[in-house]
Design an enzyme around this catalytic site. Structure first.
Site, PDB file in Angstrom:
ATOM      1  N   LYS A  14       1.475   7.179  -2.308  1.00 58.67           N
ATOM      2  CA  LYS A  14       0.039   7.475  -1.881  1.00 58.67           C
ATOM      3  C   LYS A  14      -0.412   8.614  -1.677  1.00 58.67           C
ATOM      4  O   LYS A  14      -1.390   9.543  -1.873  1.00 58.67           O
ATOM      5  CB  LYS A  14      -0.371   6.309  -1.087  1.00 58.67           C
ATOM      6  N   LYS A  60       3.924  -0.763 -14.512  1.00 58.07           N
ATOM      7  CA  LYS A  60       3.717  -2.081 -13.816  1.00 58.07           C
ATOM      8  C   LYS A  60       2.122  -2.398 -14.220  1.00 58.07           C
ATOM      9  O   LYS A  60       1.540  -1.276 -14.262  1.00 58.07           O
ATOM     10  CB  LYS A  60       4.089  -2.145 -12.493  1.00 58.07           C
ATOM     11  N   LYS A  62      -4.468  -1.740 -11.687  1.00 58.41           N
ATOM     12  CA  LYS A  62      -5.857  -1.563 -11.969  1.00 58.41           C
ATOM     13  C   LYS A  62      -6.123   0.022 -12.177  1.00 58.41           C
ATOM     14  O   LYS A  62      -6.955   0.253 -13.210  1.00 58.41           O
ATOM     15  CB  LYS A  62      -6.708  -1.721 -10.538  1.00 58.41           C
TER      16      LYS A  62
END
Ligand code: TRP
Length: 330
Positions: A114, A194, A197
């Protein structure tokens, strides 16, 4: 006196759930309800560690509650609660912060990812995310934590924090075990990444039959099966993984056999999956609609969940305060 072992897990209220969330974590959460005392959280403080829209938060939290109940979390059996309404979560997180070395947090893979994706938004909350998660679990002395496989590093950290607390102070917390479901990971429609969204490779829980078919029909299968007449390998096929999550044993066995012998093509296999998936999802969607029309009921469930969660949390915190010698004077 309740003798059942406790379970905790959480879902972030960050928008629509996809079948990766449902299969990876939720199906597992649902199946534990009979055997354990389960506490399931809508973890809004976790959702605040990345950019979010405050104007949408309230509704996202409500939607998350609807998703939980519609998918099969039974408020009569399990405690459904909103993390921020039980302030002991952040209180325990602070205490755990004081015993957690920074170096443990710097090596957490999700933090590194992140931070790389969004260097301007690498806030303290993001670094501290796993400690808050440890607090969620420890507050209820949970012994089992149903999660998808992406959460395993976080769970390992929780176990380390538990061990550290128990050795610095009196043994107070059990070491929680992660529990993966039978199908712990569904890949996206691309068959490589994976389901996520941000990669736009998802089937959502609220997708309708037409959307699902549009997505399934072009989804990647066993890449080595180039022609209809080539035999395929179900173990290399993401569509087959979805079968394992949504289809009955007969259909699963049939598709595996006919794929290996090129008896059916990928489209045939996808059509069978479509039927089974729609059967499951349409049921969830029907219940969601009912719940959305009955806001009162959902709010009542959350209020009751908060009360029950608070009772357990307060008991744990009393032990912790006594252990640390704080909150003695009022
Ligand atoms: N990190 C989890 C996720 O993104 C959500 C979560 C927060 C959680 N607290 C938890 C999961 C405690 C299990 C236990 O999926």
């Amino acid at each position: 006196m309740n003798q059942r072992k406790r379970v905790f897990s959480g879902i972030q209220p960050s928008g629509r759930l996809h079948i990766g969330n449902y299969v990876g974590a939720m199906q597992n959460m649902i199946s534990l309800q009979e055997e354990y005392e389960c506490v399931y959280g809508i973890v809004d403080y976790h959702a605040m560690t990345v950019r979010f829209d405050p104007a949408k938060m309230q509704e996202s939290i409500f939607d998350c509650a609807v998703d939980y109940i519609a998918a099969g979390i039974d408020p009569e059996k399990s405690i459904l609660m909103i993390q921020s309404t039980v302030s002991e979560h952040t209180e325990l997180a602070w205490i755990l912060n004081t015993i957690t070395p920074i170096s443990w947090l710097l090596r957490v893979p999700t933090f590194k990812e992140k931070r790389q994706q969004n260097p301007d938004y690498a806030n303290m909350g993001l670094l501290d995310y796993p400690v808050l998660m440890a607090a969620d679990i420890m507050l209820y002395k949970a012994e089992v934590v149903p999660v998808g496989d992406d959460q395993l590093p976080h769970l390992e950290l929780t176990r380390e924090i538990v061990r550290r607390f128990n050795s610095l102070f009196r043994p107070t917390f059990p070491e929680p075990q992660a529990k993966l479901g039978p199908v712990s990971r569904i890949l996206g429609l691309d068959g490589v990444n994976k389901m996520s969204k941000s990669l736009d490779n998802c089937i959502y829980l609220d997708d309708k039959r037409e959307d699902i078919w549009r997505k399934l029909s072009t989804a990647v299968t066993d890449v080595r099966r180039k022609r209809r007449t080539d035999p395929g390998n179900p173990d290399e096929c993401n569509i087959f993984t979805m079968h394992k999550a949504f289809s009955k044993p007969d259909d699963i066995a049939y598709c595996a056999r006919e794929c290996r012998t090129a008896g059916i093509g990928c489209l045939d296999c996808k059509k069978i999956l479509l039927e089974n998936m729609c059967c499951d999802l349409e049921q969830i969607q029907g219940r969601s609609e009912q719940l959305r029309n009955n806001r009162e009921h959902v709010l009542h469930v959350l209020a009751q969940g908060r009360r029950r969660a608070k009772e357990i949390a307060a008991r744990t915190m009393d032990e912790v305060y006594a252990e640390l010698g704080i909150k003695v004077y009022h």
